[in-house]
Write a protein that holds these residues in place. Structure first.
Motif, short mmCIF file in Angstrom:
data_model
loop_
_atom_site.label_atom_id
_atom_site.label_comp_id
_atom_site.label_asym_id
_atom_site.label_seq_id
_atom_site.Cartn_x
_atom_site.Cartn_y
_atom_site.Cartn_z
N MET A 1 -6.88 -6.45 -2.51
CA MET A 1 -7.81 -5.32 -2.53
C MET A 1 -7.68 -4.58 -3.86
O MET A 1 -6.57 -4.34 -4.34
CB MET A 1 -7.51 -4.36 -1.37
CG MET A 1 -8.44 -3.17 -1.28
SD MET A 1 -8.08 -2.14 0.16
CE MET A 1 -9.34 -0.89 -0.03
N THR A 2 -8.79 -4.24 -4.45
CA THR A 2 -8.76 -3.52 -5.72
C THR A 2 -8.93 -2.01 -5.48
O THR A 2 -9.49 -1.58 -4.47
CB THR A 2 -9.87 -4.01 -6.66
OG1 THR A 2 -11.14 -3.80 -6.03
CG2 THR A 2 -9.69 -5.49 -6.97
N HIS A 3 -8.45 -1.23 -6.44
CA HIS A 3 -8.49 0.23 -6.35
C HIS A 3 -8.94 0.80 -7.68
O HIS A 3 -8.82 0.17 -8.73
CB HIS A 3 -7.11 0.78 -6.01
CG HIS A 3 -6.56 0.31 -4.71
ND1 HIS A 3 -6.95 0.82 -3.49
CD2 HIS A 3 -5.64 -0.66 -4.43
CE1 HIS A 3 -6.29 0.21 -2.51
NE2 HIS A 3 -5.50 -0.68 -3.06
N THR A 4 -9.44 2.03 -7.61
CA THR A 4 -9.75 2.79 -8.83
C THR A 4 -8.62 3.75 -9.10
O THR A 4 -8.23 4.54 -8.23
CB THR A 4 -11.08 3.55 -8.69
OG1 THR A 4 -12.14 2.62 -8.52
CG2 THR A 4 -11.34 4.40 -9.92
N CYS A 5 -8.10 3.70 -10.31
CA CYS A 5 -6.97 4.53 -10.72
C CYS A 5 -7.41 5.39 -11.90
O CYS A 5 -7.84 4.86 -12.93
CB CYS A 5 -5.78 3.66 -11.12
SG CYS A 5 -5.28 2.50 -9.82
N GLU B 1 -4.65 -6.77 -13.48
CA GLU B 1 -4.59 -7.16 -12.07
C GLU B 1 -5.95 -7.00 -11.37
O GLU B 1 -6.07 -7.30 -10.18
CB GLU B 1 -3.54 -6.31 -11.34
CG GLU B 1 -2.11 -6.62 -11.79
CD GLU B 1 -1.09 -5.68 -11.21
OE1 GLU B 1 0.12 -5.89 -11.45
OE2 GLU B 1 -1.47 -4.69 -10.52
N GLY B 2 -6.95 -6.53 -12.08
CA GLY B 2 -8.29 -6.45 -11.52
C GLY B 2 -8.70 -5.10 -10.98
O GLY B 2 -9.79 -4.95 -10.43
N HIS C 1 5.64 -0.34 -8.61
CA HIS C 1 4.20 -0.54 -8.83
C HIS C 1 3.50 0.77 -8.53
O HIS C 1 3.82 1.44 -7.54
CB HIS C 1 3.66 -1.66 -7.94
CG HIS C 1 2.32 -2.15 -8.36
ND1 HIS C 1 1.16 -1.44 -8.15
CD2 HIS C 1 1.94 -3.30 -8.99
CE1 HIS C 1 0.13 -2.11 -8.63
NE2 HIS C 1 0.58 -3.25 -9.14
N PRO C 2 2.52 1.18 -9.36
CA PRO C 2 1.84 2.46 -9.11
C PRO C 2 1.05 2.49 -7.82
O PRO C 2 0.72 3.57 -7.31
CB PRO C 2 0.92 2.62 -10.33
CG PRO C 2 0.76 1.25 -10.87
CD PRO C 2 2.04 0.54 -10.59
N LEU C 3 0.72 1.32 -7.26
CA LEU C 3 -0.04 1.26 -6.02
C LEU C 3 0.85 0.92 -4.83
O LEU C 3 0.39 0.38 -3.83
CB LEU C 3 -1.17 0.23 -6.14
CG LEU C 3 -2.26 0.60 -7.15
CD1 LEU C 3 -3.22 -0.55 -7.36
CD2 LEU C 3 -3.01 1.85 -6.71
N ALA C 4 2.12 1.25 -4.92
CA ALA C 4 3.05 0.93 -3.84
C ALA C 4 2.63 1.56 -2.52
O ALA C 4 2.88 1.00 -1.46
CB ALA C 4 4.46 1.41 -4.21
N ALA C 5 1.99 2.70 -2.57
CA ALA C 5 1.58 3.39 -1.34
C ALA C 5 0.54 2.59 -0.56
O ALA C 5 0.32 2.84 0.62
CB ALA C 5 1.02 4.77 -1.66
N PHE C 6 -0.10 1.61 -1.24
CA PHE C 6 -1.13 0.82 -0.57
C PHE C 6 -0.61 -0.57 -0.17
O PHE C 6 -1.38 -1.48 0.09
CB PHE C 6 -2.35 0.69 -1.50
CG PHE C 6 -2.96 2.02 -1.80
CD1 PHE C 6 -3.88 2.59 -0.93
CD2 PHE C 6 -2.60 2.72 -2.92
CE1 PHE C 6 -4.44 3.83 -1.20
CE2 PHE C 6 -3.15 3.96 -3.21
CZ PHE C 6 -4.07 4.51 -2.34
#
Length: 271
Positions: A1-5, A29-30, A259-264
């Motif tokens: 899944m991709t996210h906007t950061c 990573e997209g 990883h900055p998206l560890a919460a996801f």
């Protein structure tokens, strides 16, 4: 899944120093990476030839070039003036702006982007610049307004920084007027840091981002940080700048994420 950061910074070149590796990693990573700058950095130091050309416009162009090199999808300037280091901050500057009004502007962007993550600075604004402190205040308010689920405070490992300064003082004479004690109050102690993001594989993008900020390689009475870091040999650059640090408030003490998206619940996030 991709996210906007969304990476929220005070001035052009702040992204190169603090978060460029993370931005390049996420883009590779997209994920969608958006750079938001509160000011154009027109109050910064620069060599006379750059000042003569109009520093604000030049630094906007440099920020856009840096963003392209990092893989950003969008660059947004909030349009506030650079506060400089004066006190009180001048009228129209970001530090003097109404925090709620500024947060509303940023919140509209966060909502429109459906941002999953927003980066700000630690409460001290890193080294205490008034625009950096305002980024912390405004960013948290905007995230609450927009419902952005994760806010990360970009910082530096103070323990490691102090060790580096001690090492440098043994090898080289520190510049006249260098205030070593000020760094005991700057950035964040290691115990507070929750995210240690490994960006060594993206060192070339980070270095290119720094090089894009040509106007910030000189000016002032001492060696500029960007210029000093860019002179490091490639293996040393990768070693010294191969990690970027963040704080996510509310996590249990001792949390160590990579990883900055560890919460996801992305893979490979925990130590």
């Amino acid at each position: 899944m991709t996210h906007t950061c969304v990476f929220f910074h005070a001035h052009p070149d702040d992204e190169a120093l603090l978060t460029a590796g993370t931005m390049a990693r996420l883009a590779t990573e997209g994920h969608r990476v958006v750079l938001v700058l509160a000011t154009a950095g027109e109050g910064g130091l620069a060599a006379p030839e750059h000042l003569a050309r109009g520093l604000g416009g030049l630094r906007r162009a440099e920020a856009r070039a840096s963003a392209r090199l990092l893989g950003c999808a969008r660059v947004v300037f909030l349009g506030y003036g650079d506060s400089g280091h004066g006190s009180p901050p001048p009228e129209g500057s970001f530090a003097a702006a109404d925090a709620d009004e500024a947060a509303g502007r940023l919140a509209d962007l966060l909502a429109g982007e459906r941002a999953a993550v927003l980066t700000v600075y630690d409460p001290a604004g890193g080294y205490g610049h008034p625009d950096h402190v305002q980024v912390h205040r405004v960013g948290y308010r905007a995230a609450r307004l927009a419902g952005t689920p994760v806010v990360l405070e970009a910082t530096v490992d103070r323990d490691l920084l102090l060790r580096g300064i001690r090492w440098a003082s043994w090898i080289h004479r520190l510049p006249p007027g260098f205030d070593r004690d000020a760094f005991h109050r700057a950035y964040a102690p290691r115990a507070q840091i929750t995210h240690r993001v490994r960006v060594g594989q993206h060192w070339a993008a980070k270095r290119a981002s720094m090089a894009a900020h040509v106007s910030q390689a000189g000016g002032g009475d001492s060696v500029r940080t960007l210029a000093a870091l860019r002179r490091l040999p490639a293996p040393v650059f990768r070693q010294v700048l191969g990690t970027e640090w963040y704080i996510q408030r509310g996590l249990p003490p001792g949390t160590r994420l990579h990883h900055p998206l560890a919460a996801f619940n992305d893979g490979g996030n925990r130590a």
